[in-house]
Enzyme design. Structure first.
Site, PDB file in Angstrom:
ATOM      1  NE  ARG A 115      -4.100  -2.116   1.675  1.00 37.36           N
ATOM      2  CZ  ARG A 115      -4.082  -3.425   1.956  1.00 37.36           C
ATOM      3  NH1 ARG A 115      -3.067  -3.932   2.640  1.00 37.36           N
ATOM      4  NH2 ARG A 115      -5.043  -4.225   1.545  1.00 37.36           N
ATOM      5  CE  LYS A 172      11.117  -4.211   5.623  1.00 36.95           C
ATOM      6  NZ  LYS A 172      10.364  -3.914   6.865  1.00 36.95           N
ATOM      7  CG  ASP A 195      10.428  -1.159   9.362  1.00 35.70           C
ATOM      8  OD1 ASP A 195       9.541  -0.625   8.668  1.00 35.70           O
ATOM      9  OD2 ASP A 195      11.143  -2.085   8.950  1.00 35.70           O
ATOM     10  N   GLY A 247      11.243 -11.798  15.313  1.00 31.10           N
ATOM     11  CA  GLY A 247      11.579 -11.636  13.901  1.00 31.10           C
ATOM     12  C   GLY A 247      12.074 -10.244  13.578  1.00 31.10           C
ATOM     13  NE  ARG A 258      13.847 -15.487  14.266  1.00 28.12           N
ATOM     14  CZ  ARG A 258      12.903 -15.481  13.340  1.00 28.12           C
ATOM     15  NH1 ARG A 258      11.888 -16.323  13.422  1.00 28.12           N
ATOM     16  NH2 ARG A 258      12.978 -14.657  12.322  1.00 28.12           N
ATOM     17  CB  ILE A 310       3.029  -4.815  14.030  1.00 29.04           C
ATOM     18  CG1 ILE A 310       3.291  -6.303  13.799  1.00 29.04           C
ATOM     19  CG2 ILE A 310       3.903  -4.270  15.147  1.00 29.04           C
ATOM     20  CD1 ILE A 310       4.671  -6.579  13.210  1.00 29.04           C
ATOM     21  CE1 TYR A 357      -2.323  -3.016   6.601  1.00 30.55           C
ATOM     22  CE2 TYR A 357      -0.281  -3.216   7.859  1.00 30.55           C
ATOM     23  CZ  TYR A 357      -0.939  -3.145   6.648  1.00 30.55           C
ATOM     24  OH  TYR A 357      -0.230  -3.217   5.469  1.00 30.55           O
TER      25      TYR A 357
END
Length: 280
Positions: free
Chosen positions: A16, A67, A104, A132, A159, A220, A222
């Site tokens: 978007r 990224k 971010d 993550g 992790r 986070i 939506y």
């Protein structure tokens, strides 16, 4: 000459970002500007990013799965991208070189300040569900904002421990899922950075009662705008913030860098994106 910017990803049709940036281009009367999608396969993605100028672009946003590739490909980074080892924004500098940035974490904090103005990072420990890429950006941003402790709740302890070590978090702890209640005790913020609660996924299901009523709860995710976690938290009396604003606010610094105008995240923009989500 048209100043063209793109969002690079694979896939990228769902992004978007063009809706957001082209709205601002029109709203602020930015002339000779365009924002488009550019689908880039993983193989050779680094070269495509390095060659943005030859492809006709002055900058780009970078989304999954590129990224980390963008970070590795670019020779210059801002401090945040360097810490996260991930880039979501590429800017052409005055000397023509490319710099990788990461907005971010900025978008996450700006969303909380916008939707919950009374929230303070130093009000108590921050509990983060997941370990993550999003968790990395959010953990670093919360520490920078003054959170006294970061608590990572994750299925895989290794992790989460790697996240803490890699970011050099000064005050952080790992909690296995079985100790979620312990992690919630005394917390000032609960953040879901996993896909739990997303349309088609299972919900965050643990008991929220150990979480102080003063704690803010945010997600986070939506789609849907109100996840099961946010609904249960709201019904339990917590202030809640949905995840849409993070998407909107993270776009602000890039737009300013490319076009020289700092845009505002308005209710009109929120409704525009929500209408697009509803139409899909």
């Amino acid at each position: 000459m048209t100043r063209r910017v793109c969002v690079i990803g694979w896939p990228v049709a769902h992004s978007r970002s063009p809706l957001i940036h082209n709205h601002w281009i029109a709203e602020y009367g930015v002339e000779d500007a365009e924002y488009v999608r550019l689908a880039v396969e993983p193989e050779g993605a680094g070269d495509k990013i390095l060659n943005l100028a030859s492809l006709g672009f002055i900058g780009a946003n970078v989304t999954v799965p590129h990224k980390e590739v963008a970070f590795a490909a670019l020779g210059r980074h801002d401090a945040v991208a360097r810490r996260l080892k991930a880039v979501n924004t590429v800017v052409t500098l005055a000397d023509g070189s490319l710099e990788g940035r990461n907005t971010d974490g900025y978008g996450f904090i700006a969303n909380l300040k916008d939707r919950a103005p009374s929230w303070r990072a130093d009000a108590g420990p921050a509990v983060i569900l997941g370990a993550g890429g999003a968790a990395r950006a959010i953990a670093a941003a919360l520490e920078d904002e003054g959170a006294p402790e970061i608590r990572i709740v994750n299925r895989t302890a290794g992790r989460a421990e790697a996240l803490i070590a890699d970011l050099g978090l000064k005050s952080a702890k790992v909690f296995p899922l079985a100790q979620t209640a312990m992690a919630l005790e005394g917390a000032g913020l609960l953040v879901n950075t996993t896909t739990l609660g997303m349309k088609g996924e299972s919900e965050v299901s643990f008991d929220l009662s150990p979480l102080p009523k003063s704690a803010l709860v945010t997600d986070i995710v939506y789609t849907p705008l109100e996840t099961g976690l946010l609904r249960r938290a709201r019904e339990a009396g917590h202030e809640v913030v949905d995840g849409l604003g993070m998407l909107l606010h993270q776009a602000v610094p890039g737009f300013e860098a490319w076009f020289g105008v700092r845009p505002e995240v308005t209710e009109e923009l929120r409704q525009l994106v929500l209408a697009d989500i509803a139409g899909k």
